[in-house]
Structure formats: structure tokens, C-alpha cells
Design an enzyme around this catalytic site. Structure first.
Site, mmCIF file in Angstrom:
data_model
loop_
_atom_site.group_PDB
_atom_site.id
_atom_site.type_symbol
_atom_site.label_atom_id
_atom_site.label_comp_id
_atom_site.label_asym_id
_atom_site.label_seq_id
_atom_site.Cartn_x
_atom_site.Cartn_y
_atom_site.Cartn_z
ATOM 1 N N GLY A 49 0.856 -1.187 0.000
ATOM 2 C CA GLY A 49 0.000 0.000 0.000
ATOM 3 C C GLY A 49 0.884 1.227 0.000
ATOM 4 N NE ARG A 50 -3.241 5.590 1.003
ATOM 5 C CZ ARG A 50 -4.205 6.486 0.816
ATOM 6 N NH1 ARG A 50 -3.921 7.752 0.860
ATOM 7 N NH2 ARG A 50 -5.432 6.116 0.603
ATOM 8 C CB ILE A 51 3.120 2.365 4.685
ATOM 9 C CG1 ILE A 51 2.272 3.470 5.295
ATOM 10 C CG2 ILE A 51 4.366 2.108 5.533
ATOM 11 C CD1 ILE A 51 1.540 3.072 6.540
ATOM 12 N NE ARG A 99 -5.847 -8.253 -0.540
ATOM 13 C CZ ARG A 99 -6.687 -7.683 0.289
ATOM 14 N NH1 ARG A 99 -7.679 -8.350 0.790
ATOM 15 N NH2 ARG A 99 -6.557 -6.423 0.641
ATOM 16 C CB SER A 100 -4.339 -6.032 -6.514
ATOM 17 O OG SER A 100 -4.296 -5.107 -5.462
ATOM 18 C CB ILE A 116 6.205 -0.925 10.668
ATOM 19 C CG1 ILE A 116 6.066 -1.190 9.160
ATOM 20 C CG2 ILE A 116 7.648 -0.677 11.062
ATOM 21 C CD1 ILE A 116 6.238 0.046 8.312
ATOM 22 N NE ARG A 139 -3.168 -2.649 13.979
ATOM 23 C CZ ARG A 139 -2.746 -1.407 13.720
ATOM 24 N NH1 ARG A 139 -1.465 -1.137 13.618
ATOM 25 N NH2 ARG A 139 -3.621 -0.430 13.582
ATOM 26 C CD GLU A 158 0.966 -3.168 19.872
ATOM 27 O OE1 GLU A 158 1.365 -3.478 18.757
ATOM 28 O OE2 GLU A 158 0.329 -2.123 20.088
ATOM 29 C CG HIS A 208 1.867 0.433 17.798
ATOM 30 N ND1 HIS A 208 0.869 -0.508 17.752
ATOM 31 C CD2 HIS A 208 1.702 1.171 16.668
ATOM 32 C CE1 HIS A 208 0.141 -0.339 16.665
ATOM 33 N NE2 HIS A 208 0.625 0.681 15.979
HETATM 34 C C1 8YV Z 1 -1.351 4.737 15.287
HETATM 35 C C2 8YV Z 1 -1.225 2.665 13.747
HETATM 36 O O1 8YV Z 1 -0.450 5.280 16.186
HETATM 37 O O2 8YV Z 1 -2.323 3.966 12.151
HETATM 38 C C3 8YV Z 1 -2.168 2.857 12.628
HETATM 39 O O3 8YV Z 1 -2.772 1.875 12.188
HETATM 40 O O4 8YV Z 1 -0.977 1.592 14.119
HETATM 41 C C4 8YV Z 1 -0.548 3.832 14.408
HETATM 42 O O5 8YV Z 1 0.016 4.622 13.430
HETATM 43 C C5 8YV Z 1 -2.493 4.182 15.990
HETATM 44 O O6 8YV Z 1 -3.412 3.597 15.142
HETATM 45 C C6 8YV Z 1 -3.167 5.221 16.861
HETATM 46 O O7 8YV Z 1 -4.475 4.826 17.215
#
Ligand code: 8YV
Length: 342
Positions: free
Chosen positions: A158-160, A180-181, A239, A241, A270, A288
Site C-alpha cells: 500500500g502507500r506505506i 494481493r493485487s 511495522i 500489526r 500489546e 508501536h
Molecule cells: C497509530 C497505527 O499510532 O495507524 C495505525 O494503524 O498503528 C498507528 O500509526 C495508531 O493507530 C493510533 O491509534
């Protein structure tokens, strides 16, 4: 008699000046200190709420939805929304929203930093130095895994994921990805990354970065079998989940020296971290924080407020929140992140 103003629950203290925008439209129930809300407390808070502004810690499942007869919108601060039971919300016609885009660059920066820190053993070496064990320069000390010229893989483009790939071009590396795509050819060229099947990705890369969203179907997508496919001496960076990785299997691979190192910003339980991972020297552990720069976190909250105001039917975008994740959902508006959780 004056019309009742909708009630909005804000689950955590965020940024007062940005949150204050809610006061124009709503009676706001704030949470003055950072709070680990028990499910019953969330249900109680939602029982009287028409809308909610929440973070990933505040899980809203079917039971909480059932306890919230007036709820119309839930705005989550973050791009990953696995903390929300989207199906239960959608079934009740409650709009859920997320905040993609604004955290892409900060999170991609951090992905590169964590991968490098793990590969080059930065925190391990620092702990050793702080322990007073550095008695003289050592030719053989702390050999790490090289990044320049290696094969770098990204799962979840994705974007990241794309942001990480673009940054990594400077490493003169070979870029592989699985998503996936498949991305359009122009984007692949720009990212200098080639699509491969998932198992091929595990098997061919020297450094693997996870940037895909968590969903039940990809629970432990990096399991013992996937880790066994990875090259000896490879590294893994997460980075996205924690639930994407079987942490026990990862600890086995690290302790056995099959993987050189791991960089983990997210964990399945977590804030608890598997004690076996805590005991591994070759893991960089961060709490996180991939999106944690002040401008980024402020932009996330601001977008969440925009989402909430619009989803509740107010402001210039009334009825059209910028980033809905439940129906009515117009895929052409690009609110999905195409694979990334941040
Ligand atoms: C956030 C994250 O800090 O955007 C996400 O999905 O895991 C983190 O960047 C978090 O969601 C804050 O609620």
C-alpha cells in the site's frame, strides 16, 4: 425547546486545540487521562453516545455495538482499523472511518530505520557500550547484515509499503514485493520493485518488511513454515500489526540463529511483549511508534475529527466523510490504503 446536540465520546486525550473543533457541533465527553478502557467501560461510554473518536486501543466489537443504541459514527485515529468490528458496525448502519495518507511518510521513514537498526545491530551494540563493555575498537565486533546491494522484500504494498520501496531505491538493492493485487507497471517502476508470489518473497529476500493490514485471514501469515522458507541470515521487520507474526516461531528462528535479526514495532498482545523476544539480543523492540512524530499524530487526529464531523452530518462535507471504511463506501475515492495498515 432547543434541539438536543449529539453526544460524542473521545476515548483518549488527544490534542486539545484539534479536539476543540468538535465543540462547535457536539456535546463532547472527554477522557482526561490516557486510559486503558475495559470492554465494559467502552460499552458504558458508547451507551449514551451518538459518535465516538477512538484509537486502536479502544476495541469496538459486536458487544459494544449492541450496547450503543444511538451510535451513528466511529472515527478511528489510525489507518489500521482491525480494532473495530466493521461488519457489526455496518450491520447497524454505523459509519466507521480511518486516517490513511497523513501517516505514510513518517511510518515509511520508521520502517527503514527499524530495518536498519535490526540488520546493523544498533540497539544491541548500544546496550553493550552502555554496560561499559567497550574496552577498545574491535575489528570483529558486531558484524551485521548488509543492506546495500541486498534483496529487500515488502509484504503489503500500500502507500506505506511503496514509501519504503521508494526510500530503499538508494540502497542499490533488488526490490521484491507481494500484494494481493499487483501494482500498475508505472508504480512498480517508480518503486523499483517486482511482484512475486508470497512464498517466493519469503524465500528470496535478505530483508523482509511487513506493511500489510491485519485481518483474520492473514493471522500469523509469518508462521513457522514461512520463517523456515526465509534465507538463513535474513531479517524481519514488522511495522504493521503483531498478529501477523507467530511470535513463538519467530523467537525460535532468532534463538536458533536462522534469522539474523528482527525489528518489531508491534506485538500480538500489546503492551505485553513475549518474554522470549525480550530475551533475544538480536531483536530491536519499539513500542508501536512508527507514526509518532508530532505533525503526523496531529494530522491523524485532525483527519479523524474531519471524518467524524462529516459522518455525523455536519460541516462542509456533511454526509461524505473523507475516509469511510464501512458502506456506503465509494472505492473510487481511494480511502483504502491498498495494503498498508498505517
Ligand atoms: C497509530 C497505527 O499510532 O495507524 C495505525 O494503524 O498503528 C498507528 O500509526 C495508531 O493507530 C493510533 O491509534
Amino acid at each position: 425547546m432547543a434541539e438536543r446536540r449529539p453526544v460524542v465520546w473521545v476515548s483518549q486525550p488527544l490534542y486539545a486545540d484539534i479536539e476543540a473543533r468538535l465543540d462547535e457541533w457536539f456535546d463532547v465527553v472527554r477522557t482526561p487521562t490516557v486510559t486503558d478502557h475495559a470492554p465494559e467501560a467502552i460499552a458504558a461510554a458508547l451507551a449514551g453516545a451518538d459518535g465516538a473518536l477512538v484509537t486502536l486501543n479502544d476495541r469496538i466489537g459486536a458487544a459494544e455495538v449492541a450496547a450503543a443504541p444511538r451510535l451513528r459514527a466511529v472515527a478511528s485515529v489510525g489507518v489500521g482499523y482491525d480494532s473495530l468490528d466493521v461488519a457489526a458496525l455496518a450491520a447497524r448502519g454505523i459509519v466507521a472511518t480511518n486516517t490513511p495518507g497523513v501517516l505514510t511518510e513518517a511510518t515509511a521513514d520508521f520502517g527503514i530505520a527499524l530495518m536498519m537498526a535490526a540488520a546493523r545491530r544498533m540497539t544491541e551494540a548500544e546496550r553493550w557500550l552502555r554496560d561499559g563493555r567497550w574496552n577498545g575498537w574491535g575489528f570483529h565486533a558486531f558484524h551485521g547484515a548488509g543492506i546495500h546491494g541486498s534483496t529487500l522484500g515488502i509484504l503489503g504494498m500500500g502507500r506505506i509499503g511503496q514509501g519504503i520501496a521508494r526510500r530503499a531505491r538508494g540502497f542499490g538493492r533488488r526490490g521484491l514485493y507481494h500484494n494481493r493485487s499487483r501494482l500498475p507497471p508505472g508504480v512498480e517502476r517508480d518503486c523499483a520493485a517486482e511482484w512475486v508470489a508470497r512464498d517466493a518473497l519469503f524465500g528470496q529476500v535478505d530483508h523482509l518488511v511487513l506493511a500489510l493490514p491485519y485481518a483474520p485471514e492473514n493471522h500469523h501469515i509469518v508462521d513457522a513454515a514461512a520463517l523456515a522458507r526465509m534465507k538463513p541470515g535474513a531479517t524481519l521487520t514488522n511495522i504493521a500489526r503483531g498478529g501477523l507474526v507467530d511470535e513463538g516461531a519467530l523467537a525460535d528462528a532468532l534463538q536458533a540463529g536462522r534469522l539474523a535479526a528482527a525489528g518489531l514495532d508491534v506485538f500480538e498482545g500489546e503492551p505485553a511483549v513475549d518474554p522470549r523476544l525480550l530475551a533475544c539480543d538480536n531483536v530491536v523492540l519499539t513500542p508501536h511508534i512508527a507514526s509518532a512524530t508530532l505533525p503526523t499524530r496531529r494530522a491523524m487526529v485532525s483527519l479523524a475529527v474531519d471524518n467524524l464531523v462529516a459522518a455525523m452530518g455536519f460541516g462542509p462535507d456533511a454526509g461524505r466523510p473523507p475516509h469511510p471504511v464501512t458502506p456506503p463506501f465509494d472505492a473510487s475515492r481511494g480511502s483504502g490504503d491498498g495494503g498498508s495498515t498505517h
